[in-house]
Design an enzyme around this catalytic site. Sequence first.
Site, PDB file in Angstrom:
ATOM      1  N   HIS A 213       0.072  48.787  21.956  1.00 42.93           N
ATOM      2  CA  HIS A 213      -1.345  48.715  22.295  1.00 42.93           C
ATOM      3  C   HIS A 213      -1.864  47.288  22.306  1.00 42.93           C
ATOM      4  CE1 HIS A 213      -0.952  53.010  21.793  1.00 42.93           C
ATOM      5  NE2 HIS A 213      -1.859  53.027  22.734  1.00 42.93           N
ATOM      6  N   GLU A 455       1.989  63.709  27.832  1.00 41.88           N
ATOM      7  CA  GLU A 455       2.667  62.540  27.269  1.00 41.88           C
ATOM      8  C   GLU A 455       3.715  62.915  26.228  1.00 41.88           C
ATOM      9  OE1 GLU A 455      -0.177  59.851  25.556  1.00 41.88           O
ATOM     10  OE2 GLU A 455      -1.404  61.449  24.738  1.00 41.88           O
ATOM     11  N   ASP A 479       3.711  57.023  26.343  1.00 44.75           N
ATOM     12  CA  ASP A 479       4.240  57.886  25.289  1.00 44.75           C
ATOM     13  C   ASP A 479       5.310  58.821  25.819  1.00 44.75           C
ATOM     14  OD1 ASP A 479       3.060  57.247  22.783  1.00 44.75           O
ATOM     15  OD2 ASP A 479       1.138  57.842  23.630  1.00 44.75           O
ATOM     16  N   CYS A 526      -1.842  57.507  33.935  1.00 44.72           N
ATOM     17  CA  CYS A 526      -2.682  56.473  33.320  1.00 44.72           C
ATOM     18  C   CYS A 526      -1.887  55.591  32.375  1.00 44.72           C
ATOM     19  CB  CYS A 526      -3.876  57.098  32.607  1.00 44.72           C
ATOM     20  SG  CYS A 526      -3.400  58.169  31.238  1.00 44.72           S
TER      21      CYS A 526
HETATM   22  C1  PEP Z   1       0.112  56.737  27.516  1.00 40.09           C
HETATM   23  O1  PEP Z   1       0.675  57.154  26.502  1.00 40.09           O
HETATM   24  O2  PEP Z   1       0.694  56.491  28.586  1.00 40.09           O
HETATM   25  C2  PEP Z   1      -1.345  56.476  27.491  1.00 40.09           C
HETATM   26  C3  PEP Z   1      -1.996  56.153  28.573  1.00 40.09           C
HETATM   27  O3  PEP Z   1      -1.964  56.533  26.271  1.00 40.09           O
HETATM   28  P1  PEP Z   1      -1.865  55.358  25.191  1.00 40.09           P
HETATM   29  O4  PEP Z   1      -1.152  54.201  25.840  1.00 40.09           O
HETATM   30  O5  PEP Z   1      -3.243  55.006  24.787  1.00 40.09           O
HETATM   31  O6  PEP Z   1      -1.068  55.989  24.112  1.00 40.09           O
HETATM   32 MG    MG Z   2      -0.476  57.914  24.843  1.00 42.11          MG
END
Ligand code: PEP
Ligand code: MG
Length: 589
Positions: A213, A455, A479, A526
Amino acid sequence: MTFSIHGLAVARGIAIGRAVLAVSSRMEVVHYFIEPGQVEAEILRARRGRDAVAEELQRLQADMPHDAPPELAALLDVHLMLLQDEMLVNGVKHWITDRLYNAEWALTTQLEIISRQFDEMEDEYLRERKADLEQVVERILRHMRGVASPVAPPPSAPRRQAEAGAEAEFLLGGAADAPLVLVAHDLSPADMLQFKQSVFAGFVTDVGGKTSHTAIVARSMDIPAVVGARSASQLVRQDDWVIIDGDAGVVIVDPTPIILAEYGFRQRQITLEHERLMRLRHTPAVTLDAQAIELLANIEQPGDAGAALRAGAAGVGLFRSEFLFMGRSGRLPDEEEQYRAYREAVEGMQGLPVTIRTVDVGADKPLDKGYKDSSLNPALGLRAIRWSLADPAMFRTQLRAVLRAAAHGPVRLLFPMLAHVSEIRQTLAQVDLARAELDARGAAYGAVQLGAMIEVPAAALMVRQFLRYFDFLSIGTNDLIQYALAIDRADEAVAHLYDPLHPAVLRLVADVIAEGARQGKSVSVCGEMAGDVAMTRLLLGLGLRSFSMQPAQILAVKQEVLRADARKLGEWAQQLLDADDPAASLQAP
Ligand code: PEP
Ligand code: MG
């Protein structure tokens, strides 16, 4: 002497500047520049902090019980001595006067410099005094925190360099405006948000993976970054000249004039490319065979809506609401505060849809910086929807806030990490309950579409059941890859195995897209794959028509879309799905 450090390329571009080392994460220090006229006041503030600590230590000495161990009195003497240490006092003055650093920044910078000297000492006793110095500085910082700064952090206060004449400064056109780059062992997502308001032109961390993140926030800030650079924070010294090559994942320390000139040239090329892409802002995202493609933005804060609009986003495909919950020492935002934040994002998007994902804390997104999850496998633990369902009252507070914000514009509500039908049922029951609570209060709220993140591999494999319950799906590839391949997305030691093109991952993604199309429901991606231009044609070929990514990537992906023929890409993508090594065929057709 010039040397380079290799890490992972996570946020594109080139940054050239002076290194600022973030010292011990125990010390939460805000960095900002003061105005030249504030130097005296800032030195005074540092001195008052020091004097207050001296008084405190003297009081402790005076009140020491007779039977206290003698080591304690000796330790207080050492701390009092360190407080008066000339190197500390003069160094702090230097950073404030010559660099216009705020007092806290000056203190931690000087601490870093003295600490290194302690590290190099032969004498073990003296080497151990480093910990004492850290404690003394921490005490001063604590005192200063209670004393309001006479100067507010200016967003773009003047920067000044103390030393002139270095080759780098000459090549960069003088010392006055040298940018700063941050070098740290690790940065939490909450730290990163703080840096969004700061002055750094780029950053490097020792740890982290491509879709950690911290890396994601760096991309959202659109500043070059390298993570997983192992011992960068040990090798780079305060104030070194550093080049961060965010494309190659390389950090060059103390570069020669020739290297600097080369990177300066590349920096200018990137700016030109950026300006060229900006011309596509109002061009509809349509393929050569007339397929309309939805390009959405991922955001972390309501204020990011501006960047999304500037990049020509068709809406927000992922608002990571957990960033509202972080760094608050456990005091979570109440319904009113959340409602205001979601409403700001909805109104900021001026009628375009906003997809708000319910809170996804846990794993590498701790609520508070420095919090260590004691569970054995945090990524497999009480994360995301599991955390929400474990505290239904807290969950419904968020749901009510989102539903109320939906009265101000189109909102889609997205749930992270669902894996079981029982979780889906509980989640939807909470939404009904939240609506009933608003009805009982007579509060206004709007209609929302409901969607699930795909995910977890289990969710991808049972996508048909998921589609019975939801209006839309969003594939979280970050994920999905982590859980399908059993690779910690934030661990640089296994980063080479984190493979978006692994046949198993592609099969899961392809099947979810295909099932969505069959049932006439919207499916978007996403995860970071959606913003990677190397993946655009493949995802188009797999039938994806909705991509959500960091605003900074939207125009580059749009360029790929405009050049693509989705029909032709379909056949090629099917072949790729059956390949042993899809990466080898990615360049064709
Ligand atoms: C993902 O897991 O691809 C996602 C968009 O969520 P995050 O990156 O916030 O876990
Ligand atoms: Mg995620």
